[in-house]
Scaffold this active site. Structure first.
Site, mmCIF file in Angstrom:
data_model
loop_
_atom_site.group_PDB
_atom_site.id
_atom_site.type_symbol
_atom_site.label_atom_id
_atom_site.label_comp_id
_atom_site.label_asym_id
_atom_site.label_seq_id
_atom_site.Cartn_x
_atom_site.Cartn_y
_atom_site.Cartn_z
ATOM 1 N N GLU A 150 9.044 -0.625 11.181
ATOM 2 C CA GLU A 150 7.944 -1.603 11.172
ATOM 3 C C GLU A 150 8.406 -2.895 10.494
ATOM 4 O O GLU A 150 9.154 -2.869 9.516
ATOM 5 C CB GLU A 150 6.706 -1.016 10.489
ATOM 6 N N PRO A 151 7.964 -4.050 11.005
ATOM 7 C CA PRO A 151 8.484 -5.329 10.518
ATOM 8 C C PRO A 151 7.740 -5.917 9.328
ATOM 9 O O PRO A 151 8.234 -6.839 8.697
ATOM 10 C CB PRO A 151 8.320 -6.239 11.747
ATOM 11 N N ARG B 255 4.213 1.378 -1.383
ATOM 12 C CA ARG B 255 5.245 1.438 -2.412
ATOM 13 C C ARG B 255 4.988 0.432 -3.522
ATOM 14 O O ARG B 255 4.383 -0.626 -3.305
ATOM 15 C CB ARG B 255 6.617 1.184 -1.800
ATOM 16 N N CYS C 88 0.822 -1.207 0.000
ATOM 17 C CA CYS C 88 0.000 0.000 0.000
ATOM 18 C C CYS C 88 0.859 1.261 0.000
ATOM 19 O O CYS C 88 0.392 2.337 -0.391
ATOM 20 C CB CYS C 88 -0.939 0.001 1.200
ATOM 21 N N GLY D 248 -17.032 1.284 18.260
ATOM 22 C CA GLY D 248 -16.729 1.946 17.002
ATOM 23 C C GLY D 248 -16.221 0.934 15.987
ATOM 24 O O GLY D 248 -15.893 -0.207 16.347
ATOM 25 N N ALA D 249 -16.152 1.343 14.719
ATOM 26 C CA ALA D 249 -15.650 0.435 13.680
ATOM 27 C C ALA D 249 -14.885 1.199 12.613
ATOM 28 O O ALA D 249 -14.790 0.757 11.472
ATOM 29 C CB ALA D 249 -16.815 -0.336 13.047
ATOM 30 N N SER E 290 10.276 2.964 5.775
ATOM 31 C CA SER E 290 8.846 2.755 5.967
ATOM 32 C C SER E 290 8.170 4.001 6.529
ATOM 33 O O SER E 290 8.810 4.874 7.109
ATOM 34 C CB SER E 290 8.602 1.580 6.913
#
Length: 430
Positions: free
Chosen positions: A110-111, A52, A50, A185-186, A105
């Site tokens: 982030e992994p 790159r 999402c 919530g959603a 990132s």
């Protein structure tokens, strides 16, 4: 080394552009076949997430990749060219290592990107476009990323609101897998929080939302139950952790509702995380014993500290990456020298065979063996040194001299000769 990386990411292109050039996983194999089909691209892999879309290629025609990316998506090159970056050779290697290590990132360290790169390598291998160069590049990038994550703090701290919510819950309950979690919530934030809590494997998760269809869609993704929003007051005491983020102008949970829930829980503690602005949970609920209420500002402090810690680790990570880049480029250099080494050995063997045949003929004629050996050694010496001697005579400047001296280690020979001379002088009788 005909290697380069080309693409766009969250830093160079808005989401409206990124989504137009994204390639879904099920289409990667066909896309790779199309990219390498004309013969201009020798090896290729595609990393598409999402954030790159990147082409990693071994080719002598890098312009082909940019044109292909535009054509494949039915776009003109002019539409995407302002957002593209291209990294050749050493820069490409460094870029790939930084991406794998999480340094490129949106969320530093982030992994997830490492798993996405491993998937890209698998797709390329399946499509038959992962040759020896890219295979080595990806394997080295995975090794570098592992070292970065295991020896620095690049991924050790909390840098998202969702992760912070899980962290705060663990402070109170120690084990989230023993907890029941209610999400009110959603929207996007609840979606992220639910995904993070799901990773901690809580005993039960429930989604409560005004629009039941949205609650059901999220519940299906994270394997949760659904609760009507109007039933929250009645069921609140059944949950150890409550995470709320709605667009309601008025609080969903008041102090009275929280007091009744704690009483029904027989004073067992309850964590409440209020991520809404305006607030979903009345601030007075924090005054109740055994209610641990955290707001979006509390989580922001945790995230800020984690981001600072990760940035401090970047310098260490960059040093590891630099070492990895040098190691990979050394491998490439050795790999490129193999044909020359093979040709050199074949030439030397041919010269050896010629001189050996000449010596055997001389021995068969009855020539003196010592003279034959002398002629054999002189013949080999003259033929092996003919090329370097001609090179020195025809070359200009000191560079050629330096090359030959290093090639034949003449400086070391001079040193040994000097040592031998000194030893002989010391042995002379006074």
């Amino acid at each position: 080394m005909p290697l380069f990386a080309l693409g766009l990411n969250h830093q160079t292109a808005p989401v409206a552009i990124r989504e137009r050039v994204a390639i879904q996983p099920e289409r990667l194999r066909a896309a790779l076949a199309d990219l390498s089909g004309g013969g201009a691209v020798m090896e290729a892999a595609i990393v598409s997430t999402c954030n790159r879309t990147e082409l990693v290629c071994a080719t002598d025609a890098p312009e082909h990749a940019a044109a292909w990316l535009a054509r494949y998506h039915g776009l003109s090159l002019a539409e995407i060219a302002p957002y593209l970056y291209t990294y050749p050779d050493r820069e490409a290697v460094r870029h790939i290592f930084r991406v794998a290590s999480g340094l490129d990132s949106m969320v530093l360290g982030e992994p997830q990107i490492l798993g996405q790169m491993k998937e890209a390598a698998r797709h390329a291998e399946s499509a038959g476009t992962l040759g020896s160069l890219l295979h080595k590049l990806f394997q080295n990038s995975f090794a570098v990323a592992k070292e970065v994550r295991s020896t620095t703090a690049i991924g050790a701290n909390i840098v998202s609101m969702a992760a912070a919510a899980v962290h705060l819950s663990e402070r109170i309950f120690e084990r989230v897998d023993d907890c029941s979690v209610l999400f009110i919530g959603a929207g996007e934030m609840i979606d992220l929080c639910a995904a993070h809590f799901a990773g901690a494997n809580p005993r039960r998760m429930t989604i409560a939302n005004r629009t039941v269809a949205r609650a059901e869609a999220l519940a299906l993704r994270v394997r949760a139950d659904v609760l009507p929003l109007e039933a929250v007051a009645e069921r609140l005491s059944h949950y150890d952790v409550v995470v709320s983020c709605t667009a309601s102008p008025l609080p969903i949970i008041g102090r009275g509702m929280a007091e009744r829930a704690i009483k029904a829980r027989r004073r067992r503690p309850m964590v409440m995380v209020d991520l809404a602005v305006p607030r979903d949970i009345e601030p007075e609920a924090a005054q109740i014993s055994d209610v641990f209420l955290y707001t979006v500002d509390d989580l922001a402090q945790i995230v800020s500290a984690g981001v600072e810690s990760r940035h401090a680790a970047v310098q260490e990570a960059e040093a590891i990456i630099d070492t990895g880049v040098s190691g990979f480029l050394q491998w490439v250099a050795n790999r490129d020298a193999v044909p020359t080494i093979r040709a050199l050995r074949e030439q030397a063997e041919s010269l050896r065979q010629t001189e050996m045949e000449r010596a055997l003929r001389a021995l068969s004629r009855g020539d003196d063996p010592q003279a034959v050996l002398e002629a054999l050694s002189q013949g080999l010496t003259n033929k092996l040194l003919h090329g370097p001697t001609q090179f020195l005579r025809s070359a200009e400047g000191v560079q050629a001299v330096d090359t030959v001296q290093r090639l034949f280690q003449l400086d070391q020979l001079d040193g040994r000769a000097d040592d031998a001379s000194r030893d002989a002088h010391n042995d002379d009788p006074a």
